[in-house]
Design a protein around this motif. Sequence first.
Motif, PDB file in Angstrom:
ATOM      1  N   ASN A 420      59.012 137.842 -15.010  1.00  0.00           N
ATOM      2  CA  ASN A 420      59.679 136.929 -14.366  1.00  0.00           C
ATOM      3  C   ASN A 420      59.591 137.555 -12.874  1.00  0.00           C
ATOM      4  O   ASN A 420      58.793 136.928 -11.971  1.00  0.00           O
ATOM      5  N   GLN A 421      59.512 138.262 -12.485  1.00  0.00           N
ATOM      6  CA  GLN A 421      59.694 138.963 -11.398  1.00  0.00           C
ATOM      7  C   GLN A 421      58.571 138.955 -10.951  1.00  0.00           C
ATOM      8  O   GLN A 421      58.047 139.084  -9.498  1.00  0.00           O
ATOM      9  N   ASP A 422      57.318 139.924 -11.556  1.00  0.00           N
ATOM     10  CA  ASP A 422      56.582 139.740 -11.315  1.00  0.00           C
ATOM     11  C   ASP A 422      55.239 138.859 -11.450  1.00  0.00           C
ATOM     12  O   ASP A 422      54.436 138.666 -11.152  1.00  0.00           O
ATOM     13  N   ASN A 423      56.378 137.835 -11.651  1.00  0.00           N
ATOM     14  CA  ASN A 423      55.556 136.496 -11.494  1.00  0.00           C
ATOM     15  C   ASN A 423      53.914 135.944 -12.359  1.00  0.00           C
ATOM     16  O   ASN A 423      53.151 134.958 -12.552  1.00  0.00           O
ATOM     17  N   GLY A 424      54.039 136.808 -13.350  1.00  0.00           N
ATOM     18  CA  GLY A 424      53.278 136.741 -14.851  1.00  0.00           C
ATOM     19  C   GLY A 424      51.933 137.186 -13.984  1.00  0.00           C
ATOM     20  O   GLY A 424      50.808 136.370 -14.357  1.00  0.00           O
ATOM     21  N   GLY A 425      51.605 137.678 -12.889  1.00  0.00           N
ATOM     22  CA  GLY A 425      50.457 137.817 -12.355  1.00  0.00           C
ATOM     23  C   GLY A 425      50.200 138.676 -11.448  1.00  0.00           C
ATOM     24  O   GLY A 425      49.424 139.475 -10.373  1.00  0.00           O
TER      25      GLY A 425
END
Length: 436
Positions: A420-425
């Motif tokens: 989630n911290q990586d924003n999935g992208g």
Amino acid sequence: MKNTRYLLATLVLVLIIVYAVMTWQKPNTNQPTDNNNNPLDQNGLSLNIKKVAAEAFGSLTYQAVSGDQNLTESNSQRNGVAVAMPNATNAGGAVDGKMIAPDSMLIYQPTYYQYVYQGDEFSLNDEELAVLKRIKPASPSQGGGENAKNNFGNFNLGLLNLNSFADAGLNNFNIVQDKKFGYSLYINLFEGSISLSENWAKWYDTNYAPREFKNTDIPADDAIIALTDNFLAEHDIDAKLYGQPEVQKNNYNLMLPMAKAEDTAVSSIYPVSNSVSVIYPLLLDGKQIYDDWGNKQGLQLNVNLEFNKVSSLYNLNTQNYQSSNYKMETDKEKILKLLRNGSIYPYYNYQETDTKIVEIPVGTPKLQYVRTWQYKNNINDELLVPALVFPILNPQNSDNPYKTSVVIPLAKDIIDQAQNQDNGGGPIRVMGGAAE
């Protein structure tokens, strides 16, 4: 008469400390029992693990501090340990800065490390594994505290009445050796830990001038370890829960010159510290414990090479735990994605045109533990979470000689938070230069 009163007060204080230590070390029959229904023994370094219900410690995710999801330096200093997702610029080691010196001028060059898997095939088949929580002898959050509480009685130094402070107890104290090469010992009854360091005044006189050491002055590993082994034996420190001792070669002032010197002549004259660390890795169920950065955890002793003596000792702790099953990540691709970053933490991808990208190969992982912290009700609880530890191949020749392994926790709570911290992208990107 006044002097007599102070002497009696001092004697009472000594008796209180002795009582507190004896109570701390005494087996507590009110503590949980192990699978054989034997009372847990807190004497020495006995390993005691009590099985409790699944997910008994709550969420394993890193907790936000003061509403801020990124742990600031001030938060870290105030609480003593990391209790939230660290600021990306300080996490994982994915981005570093190098000082290059063309024409004798120092120029900063950002370097981005990518960790490339070159090990054998592996699978993640365990949907659940045990997470361990260390039980501290006097932690109120864990049902303790009485051993170090209410020990003062009717005690008055003549400066103030300590008995006027209700529910007061002895938390920690310091013992100092008044002799040449004496030590200062620090006993923390709350944490269940002991450490020691040099009694500075008894090691160094006013005319002391440190000797400059070169790589060639460093004794062989066997000689250094013999010193630490003898120290443990001399002071009856039981090392049965620890693995074979290791001299810490990834110390910044030892590995860097050896790894980067272009020839033996340069390496042999490179100045180094007069202190070398030895770690006795803690072993629980045959698994080693690491920190987030990839360093082994355990009993650490520092050797002062100038005096050829042990100068300090850290992480001598009681070893009582609760064990609770948690869900683990079974998607290998998620683990390998985080591995490439070198950490579970998000990172900033610097956009300078002169950024150097370095690929560092890592090998087949082993299942170990990573030490993390859970912050609740103003108390930090120590957790040991199953993790994959990927060794860096040929770390002495690595472009990042300070790091010898990459640690990725397997707990699904932590992996989901990292995703989630990586924003999935992909990585967090900062446009137009370095992060503030």
